[in-house]
Write an enzyme that holds these catalytic residues in place. Sequence first.
Site, PDB file in Angstrom:
ATOM      1  N   ARG A 179     -50.949  -1.273 -24.362  1.00 17.63           N
ATOM      2  CA  ARG A 179     -49.508  -1.092 -24.539  1.00 17.63           C
ATOM      3  C   ARG A 179     -48.803  -0.611 -23.282  1.00 17.63           C
ATOM      4  O   ARG A 179     -47.606  -0.360 -23.310  1.00 17.63           O
ATOM      5  CB  ARG A 179     -49.263  -0.120 -25.691  1.00 17.63           C
ATOM      6  CG  ARG A 179     -49.626  -0.716 -27.038  1.00 17.63           C
ATOM      7  CD  ARG A 179     -49.769   0.323 -28.131  1.00 17.63           C
ATOM      8  NE  ARG A 179     -50.178  -0.317 -29.368  1.00 17.63           N
ATOM      9  CZ  ARG A 179     -51.440  -0.599 -29.682  1.00 17.63           C
ATOM     10  NH1 ARG A 179     -52.411  -0.299 -28.838  1.00 17.63           N
ATOM     11  NH2 ARG A 179     -51.738  -1.190 -30.822  1.00 17.63           N
TER      12      ARG A 179
ATOM     13  N   CYS B 212     -47.359   2.089 -30.720  1.00 12.22           N
ATOM     14  CA  CYS B 212     -48.497   2.893 -31.177  1.00 12.22           C
ATOM     15  C   CYS B 212     -48.015   4.337 -31.233  1.00 12.22           C
ATOM     16  O   CYS B 212     -48.266   5.135 -30.332  1.00 12.22           O
ATOM     17  CB  CYS B 212     -49.696   2.751 -30.250  1.00 12.22           C
ATOM     18  SG  CYS B 212     -51.213   3.423 -30.983  1.00 12.22           S
TER      19      CYS B 212
ATOM     20  N   CYS C  71     -55.818   7.978 -31.574  1.00 11.45           N
ATOM     21  CA  CYS C  71     -55.439   6.750 -32.262  1.00 11.45           C
ATOM     22  C   CYS C  71     -56.674   6.040 -32.803  1.00 11.45           C
ATOM     23  O   CYS C  71     -57.743   6.110 -32.200  1.00 11.45           O
ATOM     24  CB  CYS C  71     -54.681   5.832 -31.300  1.00 11.45           C
ATOM     25  SG  CYS C  71     -54.239   4.246 -32.029  1.00 11.45           S
TER      26      CYS C  71
ATOM     27  N   HIS D 178     -58.127   6.010 -24.938  1.00  8.51           N
ATOM     28  CA  HIS D 178     -58.042   7.463 -24.826  1.00  8.51           C
ATOM     29  C   HIS D 178     -59.410   8.095 -24.574  1.00  8.51           C
ATOM     30  O   HIS D 178     -59.499   9.162 -23.963  1.00  8.51           O
ATOM     31  CB  HIS D 178     -57.402   8.042 -26.080  1.00  8.51           C
ATOM     32  CG  HIS D 178     -55.951   7.678 -26.218  1.00  8.51           C
ATOM     33  ND1 HIS D 178     -54.982   8.190 -25.400  1.00  8.51           N
ATOM     34  CD2 HIS D 178     -55.312   6.836 -27.073  1.00  8.51           C
ATOM     35  CE1 HIS D 178     -53.805   7.691 -25.740  1.00  8.51           C
ATOM     36  NE2 HIS D 178     -53.984   6.859 -26.743  1.00  8.51           N
TER      37      HIS D 178
ATOM     38  N   CYS E  63     -56.427   2.042 -30.397  1.00  4.14           N
ATOM     39  CA  CYS E  63     -56.800   2.010 -28.985  1.00  4.14           C
ATOM     40  C   CYS E  63     -57.716   3.184 -28.652  1.00  4.14           C
ATOM     41  O   CYS E  63     -57.476   3.942 -27.705  1.00  4.14           O
ATOM     42  CB  CYS E  63     -55.562   1.991 -28.098  1.00  4.14           C
ATOM     43  SG  CYS E  63     -54.183   2.967 -28.697  1.00  4.14           S
TER      44      CYS E  63
ATOM     45  N   CYS F 279     -50.335   7.284 -31.054  1.00  5.90           N
ATOM     46  CA  CYS F 279     -50.670   7.769 -29.714  1.00  5.90           C
ATOM     47  C   CYS F 279     -49.645   8.776 -29.218  1.00  5.90           C
ATOM     48  O   CYS F 279     -49.968   9.747 -28.541  1.00  5.90           O
ATOM     49  CB  CYS F 279     -50.723   6.604 -28.722  1.00  5.90           C
ATOM     50  SG  CYS F 279     -52.130   5.514 -28.935  1.00  5.90           S
TER      51      CYS F 279
ATOM     52  N   GLU G 276     -48.766   1.031 -35.553  1.00  7.99           N
ATOM     53  CA  GLU G 276     -49.638   2.186 -35.707  1.00  7.99           C
ATOM     54  C   GLU G 276     -48.769   3.436 -35.633  1.00  7.99           C
ATOM     55  O   GLU G 276     -48.105   3.687 -34.633  1.00  7.99           O
ATOM     56  CB  GLU G 276     -50.699   2.217 -34.606  1.00  7.99           C
ATOM     57  CG  GLU G 276     -51.587   3.454 -34.623  1.00  7.99           C
ATOM     58  CD  GLU G 276     -52.438   3.573 -35.876  1.00  7.99           C
ATOM     59  OE1 GLU G 276     -52.653   4.711 -36.341  1.00  7.99           O
ATOM     60  OE2 GLU G 276     -52.861   2.528 -36.395  1.00  7.99           O
TER      61      GLU G 276
ATOM     62  N   SER H 256     -46.356   4.406 -25.470  1.00  8.72           N
ATOM     63  CA  SER H 256     -45.280   4.477 -26.457  1.00  8.72           C
ATOM     64  C   SER H 256     -44.413   5.714 -26.281  1.00  8.72           C
ATOM     65  O   SER H 256     -43.325   5.782 -26.852  1.00  8.72           O
ATOM     66  CB  SER H 256     -45.856   4.419 -27.884  1.00  8.72           C
ATOM     67  OG  SER H 256     -46.422   3.145 -28.132  1.00  8.72           O
TER      68      SER H 256
END
Length: 571
Positions: A480, A547, A62, A69, A65, A550, A14, A503
């Site tokens: 993650r 990700c 994102c 968030h 996910c 993110c 992503e 990330s």
Amino acid sequence: MSQRIIVDPITRIEGHLRVEVVVDDNNVVKEAYAGSTLWRGIETIVKGRDPRDAGFMTQRICGVCTFSHYKAGIVAVENALGITPPLNALLTRTLMNAALFLHDHIVHFYQLHGLDWVDVVSALSADVKKASDLAFKFSPNPYATGADKLLEVQQRLKTFVDKGNLGPFANAYYGHPTYRLSAEENLIALSHYLECLRIQRIIAQCMAIFGSKNPHPQSLTVGGVTCVMDLLSPTRMGEYLEKFKEVADFVNRAYYPDLIMAGKAYANEASVLNDVGVANLYTFKEFQVGRDEWLFESGIIKNGDLSKVYEVEEDKITEEATHSWYADNEPLHPYDGKTNPNYTGLVDGESIDHHGKIAHTKNFDTKGKYSWIKAPRYEGEPMQVGPLANLVVNYAKGNQYVVPVVDTFLKETGLPLTAVFSTLGRTATRCLEAKIIANNALKAFDNLVANLKVDESTCAPYVIDKNKEYKGRYMGHVPRGTLSHWCRIKDGVIENWQAVVPSTWNASPKDANGVGGSYEQCLIGLKIADVKQPLEIIRKIHSYDPCIACAVHVMDTKGNNLSEYKVNVNL
């Protein structure tokens, strides 16, 4: 003579991620740089907004996910205002979170990371009967591996090949020397890859039962949840229960056996072992399944030493931007964080192209700034977050849900505990985390049903004094890794917001001391078999389930066209 290899973009993730490595004459990586090429703007967007709106905006960080968030944006405001949601709301959030984790982990293993381990084309030469019998070696009740089923899968693959187009399996490095599964094992994994396309829809429906839709659910609010009618409906509750059990069955009979199969096959593959990256591990408690019970606990491990687990001290967290495209380099606590862009671009250089030739390219300015990702640090040190950190920390703490699952996996694969500190370990712990959730998250369901019989409350009142200033945060574990959102509220609106995402921790560029994040560190010392096919790099990076959406975002407040991109799919 050293040479540079550029992988841009890293696909099957992503967001936008670029990795550059410098290799010596033996194709061993001596230096690595990971950077993202698009800027985040969500923290800027929420400024001046009503705090109740923050979660709906932060979930747009994102498209994968979203719930992570969303929940973070809601809980950060609750924490700032001192609002405690009712138990029913907390347990409902756990059930939604369980759906997110299972969806995320199975899709990552099969659709995103699977082709790093599975040589799909070799499945064409598999003996179907032999593969069907082999499946029982990894599970007493294998999933979708009967001879008829595997023959159907093999014929579907052959149809792709006969057309001269592998469809979703195109452009992989098939035949690469670091693939380790047999033809029959590849066929088993391919069958589960296709089954996962169906199963992921079912677990997405579980999220929508309480969230009204997926992605971007709508039922969380500051103070609780709004899905009251769904919680009071036996039909809706039963629907969640049955769908969740079907997905848990897939995790236990397909995903976990495939992990055992891969663990045994790759136990001696050097390119996926002994590459922990950053050995400082950080996780935060998650999955409330009862009034005072959680599946996972918080903790810090330093330098891979499992003999001591430290408690998390949130005031020791900072972010800096020495090598990030932002104007303010100094390390700041997220409550005081700044997000002022300062793009300095790429520089002229050389790298190896996909033909193995030296080409003139635009490269990272490794002496300056080279990423839109900041560099989070804990006590000035980089940390690794994710399922590996979560399970190792909880294993070291003797967590009753984690220890038996990890021990059983190590026994069944014959791997030592130290093997967990690797690319193989990151992939394995993600599956083990999914298994723990699949087998225990319904404790939250049972406790929710019991509590609804005596208490139907789902939301606490929203109370705010516009003459006061507030600050609060969300800290937790998401698919993650460790996620935190930090907010300041003044005059009844958001004054500052910072999101420090998994990330960002793992993919951070080098800091002021020249120390990189876990992506960069795990690549050092890697020997690449073929510089034209850098599968080893991709496999390692994919093991973190990046990700980057993110970690960074792009926006233009005037609605202007910023840039256009054309991807040559024939390369």
